[in-house]
Write a protein that holds these residues in place. Structure first.
Motif, PDB file in Angstrom:
ATOM      1  N   LEU A 176      48.929  32.643  48.134  1.00  0.00           N
ATOM      2  CA  LEU A 176      49.453  31.949  49.326  1.00  0.00           C
ATOM      3  C   LEU A 176      49.633  32.929  50.478  1.00  0.00           C
ATOM      4  O   LEU A 176      49.428  32.566  51.644  1.00  0.00           O
ATOM      5  N   GLY A 177      50.028  34.170  50.172  1.00  0.00           N
ATOM      6  CA  GLY A 177      50.164  35.187  51.220  1.00  0.00           C
ATOM      7  C   GLY A 177      48.840  35.504  51.872  1.00  0.00           C
ATOM      8  O   GLY A 177      48.744  35.634  53.102  1.00  0.00           O
ATOM      9  N   ILE A 178      47.768  35.624  51.059  1.00  0.00           N
ATOM     10  CA  ILE A 178      46.438  35.888  51.606  1.00  0.00           C
ATOM     11  C   ILE A 178      45.960  34.695  52.446  1.00  0.00           C
ATOM     12  O   ILE A 178      45.374  34.871  53.512  1.00  0.00           O
ATOM     13  N   THR A 179      46.231  33.488  51.959  1.00  0.00           N
ATOM     14  CA  THR A 179      45.866  32.290  52.723  1.00  0.00           C
ATOM     15  C   THR A 179      46.573  32.278  54.072  1.00  0.00           C
ATOM     16  O   THR A 179      45.970  31.952  55.109  1.00  0.00           O
ATOM     17  N   TYR A 180      47.856  32.635  54.059  1.00  0.00           N
ATOM     18  CA  TYR A 180      48.624  32.729  55.303  1.00  0.00           C
ATOM     19  C   TYR A 180      47.979  33.741  56.259  1.00  0.00           C
ATOM     20  O   TYR A 180      47.863  33.485  57.466  1.00  0.00           O
ATOM     21  N   ALA A 181      47.537  34.878  55.720  1.00  0.00           N
ATOM     22  CA  ALA A 181      46.916  35.916  56.552  1.00  0.00           C
ATOM     23  C   ALA A 181      45.619  35.415  57.177  1.00  0.00           C
ATOM     24  O   ALA A 181      45.344  35.670  58.360  1.00  0.00           O
ATOM     25  N   VAL A 182      44.802  34.689  56.400  1.00  0.00           N
ATOM     26  CA  VAL A 182      43.522  34.170  56.908  1.00  0.00           C
ATOM     27  C   VAL A 182      43.766  33.129  58.005  1.00  0.00           C
ATOM     28  O   VAL A 182      43.119  33.151  59.065  1.00  0.00           O
ATOM     29  N   VAL A 183      44.705  32.208  57.752  1.00  0.00           N
ATOM     30  CA  VAL A 183      45.013  31.175  58.753  1.00  0.00           C
ATOM     31  C   VAL A 183      45.570  31.814  60.029  1.00  0.00           C
ATOM     32  O   VAL A 183      45.215  31.410  61.145  1.00  0.00           O
ATOM     33  N   LYS A 184      46.419  32.816  59.868  1.00  0.00           N
ATOM     34  CA  LYS A 184      46.978  33.500  61.033  1.00  0.00           C
ATOM     35  C   LYS A 184      45.888  34.190  61.842  1.00  0.00           C
ATOM     36  O   LYS A 184      45.899  34.151  63.083  1.00  0.00           O
ATOM     37  N   THR A 185      44.934  34.824  61.149  1.00  0.00           N
ATOM     38  CA  THR A 185      43.820  35.477  61.838  1.00  0.00           C
ATOM     39  C   THR A 185      42.982  34.459  62.596  1.00  0.00           C
ATOM     40  O   THR A 185      42.577  34.697  63.736  1.00  0.00           O
ATOM     41  N   TYR A 186      42.722  33.317  61.974  1.00  0.00           N
ATOM     42  CA  TYR A 186      41.954  32.253  62.628  1.00  0.00           C
ATOM     43  C   TYR A 186      42.677  31.757  63.879  1.00  0.00           C
ATOM     44  O   TYR A 186      42.060  31.549  64.930  1.00  0.00           O
ATOM     45  N   LYS A 187      43.992  31.566  63.759  1.00  0.00           N
ATOM     46  CA  LYS A 187      44.798  31.121  64.904  1.00  0.00           C
ATOM     47  C   LYS A 187      44.725  32.132  66.047  1.00  0.00           C
ATOM     48  O   LYS A 187      44.526  31.762  67.213  1.00  0.00           O
ATOM     49  N   ILE A 219      40.548  41.050  57.387  1.00  0.00           N
ATOM     50  CA  ILE A 219      40.781  42.060  56.352  1.00  0.00           C
ATOM     51  C   ILE A 219      42.035  42.872  56.678  1.00  0.00           C
ATOM     52  O   ILE A 219      42.870  43.144  55.803  1.00  0.00           O
ATOM     53  N   LYS A 220      42.193  43.247  57.948  1.00  0.00           N
ATOM     54  CA  LYS A 220      43.385  44.008  58.366  1.00  0.00           C
ATOM     55  C   LYS A 220      44.658  43.204  58.128  1.00  0.00           C
ATOM     56  O   LYS A 220      45.670  43.727  57.649  1.00  0.00           O
ATOM     57  N   GLU A 221      44.610  41.907  58.461  1.00  0.00           N
ATOM     58  CA  GLU A 221      45.786  41.049  58.299  1.00  0.00           C
ATOM     59  C   GLU A 221      46.122  40.860  56.818  1.00  0.00           C
ATOM     60  O   GLU A 221      47.291  40.872  56.424  1.00  0.00           O
ATOM     61  N   ILE A 222      45.089  40.713  55.986  1.00  0.00           N
ATOM     62  CA  ILE A 222      45.304  40.573  54.541  1.00  0.00           C
ATOM     63  C   ILE A 222      45.941  41.832  53.969  1.00  0.00           C
ATOM     64  O   ILE A 222      46.865  41.767  53.155  1.00  0.00           O
ATOM     65  N   LYS A 223      45.468  43.001  54.405  1.00  0.00           N
ATOM     66  CA  LYS A 223      46.042  44.267  53.933  1.00  0.00           C
ATOM     67  C   LYS A 223      47.515  44.369  54.302  1.00  0.00           C
ATOM     68  O   LYS A 223      48.343  44.803  53.497  1.00  0.00           O
ATOM     69  N   THR A 224      47.847  43.952  55.531  1.00  0.00           N
ATOM     70  CA  THR A 224      49.237  44.004  55.971  1.00  0.00           C
ATOM     71  C   THR A 224      50.123  43.091  55.132  1.00  0.00           C
ATOM     72  O   THR A 224      51.225  43.462  54.716  1.00  0.00           O
ATOM     73  N   VAL A 225      49.627  41.873  54.869  1.00  0.00           N
ATOM     74  CA  VAL A 225      50.390  40.913  54.070  1.00  0.00           C
ATOM     75  C   VAL A 225      50.568  41.422  52.637  1.00  0.00           C
ATOM     76  O   VAL A 225      51.661  41.334  52.068  1.00  0.00           O
ATOM     77  N   LEU A 226      49.500  41.969  52.049  1.00  0.00           N
ATOM     78  CA  LEU A 226      49.587  42.498  50.688  1.00  0.00           C
ATOM     79  C   LEU A 226      50.593  43.642  50.598  1.00  0.00           C
ATOM     80  O   LEU A 226      51.378  43.726  49.648  1.00  0.00           O
ATOM     81  N   LYS A 227      50.589  44.516  51.587  1.00  0.00           N
ATOM     82  CA  LYS A 227      51.556  45.623  51.593  1.00  0.00           C
ATOM     83  C   LYS A 227      52.975  45.094  51.720  1.00  0.00           C
ATOM     84  O   LYS A 227      53.901  45.609  51.082  1.00  0.00           O
ATOM     85  N   TYR A 275      43.749  47.280  44.284  1.00  0.00           N
ATOM     86  CA  TYR A 275      44.189  47.598  45.648  1.00  0.00           C
ATOM     87  C   TYR A 275      45.553  48.285  45.632  1.00  0.00           C
ATOM     88  O   TYR A 275      45.798  49.229  46.398  1.00  0.00           O
ATOM     89  N   GLY A 276      46.444  47.843  44.740  1.00  0.00           N
ATOM     90  CA  GLY A 276      47.791  48.417  44.682  1.00  0.00           C
ATOM     91  C   GLY A 276      47.820  49.859  44.211  1.00  0.00           C
ATOM     92  O   GLY A 276      48.661  50.648  44.658  1.00  0.00           O
ATOM     93  N   ILE A 277      46.895  50.230  43.285  1.00  0.00           N
ATOM     94  CA  ILE A 277      46.898  51.605  42.768  1.00  0.00           C
ATOM     95  C   ILE A 277      46.058  52.555  43.620  1.00  0.00           C
ATOM     96  O   ILE A 277      45.929  53.742  43.287  1.00  0.00           O
ATOM     97  N   LYS A 278      45.507  52.037  44.700  1.00  0.00           N
ATOM     98  CA  LYS A 278      44.642  52.865  45.554  1.00  0.00           C
ATOM     99  C   LYS A 278      45.336  54.131  46.056  1.00  0.00           C
ATOM    100  O   LYS A 278      44.746  55.219  46.014  1.00  0.00           O
ATOM    101  N   PRO A 279      46.606  54.063  46.535  1.00  0.00           N
ATOM    102  CA  PRO A 279      47.271  55.306  46.992  1.00  0.00           C
ATOM    103  C   PRO A 279      47.416  56.339  45.878  1.00  0.00           C
ATOM    104  O   PRO A 279      47.237  57.541  46.115  1.00  0.00           O
TER     105      PRO A 279
END
Length: 354
Positions: free
Chosen positions: A328-339, A196-204, A42-46
């Motif tokens: 942990l960042g991805i987990t945070y993104a998933v929980v935030k999306t659920y919330k 997926i959008k939230e995970i991408k934002t957190v990863l970036k 995912y990181g080398i995609k650009p």
């Protein structure tokens, strides 16, 4: 009732779940490299997309991206291990006490000249405690790497898995989304898309705000250490970059050790003034670099990153410095999306009731 139980056991999703669990246990020894391969892909995609715009074959674009990004990282990792092995043997050859030939007498005398006579006995006690503490830390640090060296054959297998998982996920990763989507009920597709959008934002945010910042700080530190004439300048720069990633700590452990080293060696100008000023300047530059790189992305709470950096190496080994905060960042993104989804549904129900 029995028919429902048998229907559940014989259902497609149940069979798929069992097979996924078995597959997970099968892949467990190399799972950390597969996860890291997904993240690097995912990181080398650009970079891959830039090559893809000029080249005809996607595989060549991916290989070039791996050569530019992944191979240098592996070489830096190998260099770090090699320097650590070298220092470990030095440590062992000096009777497991690298500080045994270093005398703090000169430093203690200087400190005693500035404090009252009745407090001078405490200075020697404090100096001895610091010496023992540093010695214990070095024993723990080098002992860990000695154990790591014993597992080098398995490490080579992991590197092989990492390179190939990065290649195939960079090339075919988009297909995974369709397989996952097929297992999700249609009414949950919107939630899945938002997740997926939230995970991408957190990863970036983690990539640009922390890893890239750590890389830049480590590069500047390496150049500074070379100019100041320290041995193993690249190794010290790598340590500085890694420490920079850890919230609340930053690169100051490296500067503190160099300060003590120079004080003990009698190099008071370089250690007492220049190194500390250099470290202070790098800390100030971090206040500009980090917001500039990650300003448009969501900021991850420092506690999440700190826990990731602390627990990651315990669970995954050295590679946990990367995997820990990312998981942990991805987990945070998933929980935030659920919330957010629960709040959206609650608001819709209120509007319907009104």
């Amino acid at each position: 009732m029995k028919e429902k139980i048998f229907d559940t056991i014989g259902s497609s999703l149940f069979i798929i779940l069992i097979l996924l669990i078995v597959s997970l246990f099968t892949l467990m020894p190399i799972l950390n490299m597969i996860i890291l391969g997904i993240i690097i892909a995912y990181g080398i995609k650009p970079i891959k997309n830039k090559f893809q715009s000029k080249l005809k074959y996607p595989s060549i674009s991916i290989i070039l991206s791996i050569v530019i990004v992944v191979i240098p990282l592996i070489l830096l990792f190998a260099y770090t291990i090699s320097v650590t092995i070298d220092l470990s043997y030095t440590f062992i050859n000096n009777n497991h006490n690298i500080l045994s030939q270093i005398s703090f007498n000169q430093t203690t005398s200087i400190i005693n000249s500035y404090i009252p006579t009745e407090m001078q006995s405490s200075t020697e006690s404090i100096t001895t405690t610091i010496t023992e503490l540093i010695n214990d830390i070095l024993k723990l640090f080098f002992g860990y790497f000695i154990e790591f060296v014993k597992s080098l054959p398995f490490v080579m297998i992991q590197v092989f898995v990492l390179i190939f998982s990065t290649f195939y996920f960079a090339r075919d990763g988009y297909k995974v989304k369709s397989y996952v989507k097929a297992l999700i009920p249609k009414e949950k597709h919107q939630f899945f898309g938002n997740m997926i959008k939230e995970i991408k934002t957190v990863l970036k945010s983690i990539f640009y705000g922390h890893f890239l910042t750590g890389f830049i700080i480590g590069l500047i530190a390496t150049i500074g250490f070379l100019i100041l004439g320290y041995p193993y300048a690249l190794f010290l720069g790598i340590l500085t970059g890694v420490c920079q990633l850890i919230p609340l700590i930053g690169p100051w452990p490296v500067y503190t050790i160099l300060f003590i080293y120079d004080m003990v060696s009698g190099n008071y100008v370089r250690g007492g003034i220049i190194v500390l000023l250099f470290g202070f300047g790098l800390s100030l530059s971090d206040m500009y670099i980090r917001p500039t790189l990650s300003g448009k992305y969501v900021d991850i709470h420092p506690m999440i990153l700190l826990l990731g950096f602390v627990s990651g190496p315990i669970v995954f080994g050295l590679i946990g410095f990367i995997l820990g905060p990312l998981i942990l960042g991805i987990t945070y993104a998933v929980v935030k999306t659920y919330k957010n989804e629960k709040e959206r549904l609650s608001l819709e129900n209120k509007n319907v009731t009104i």
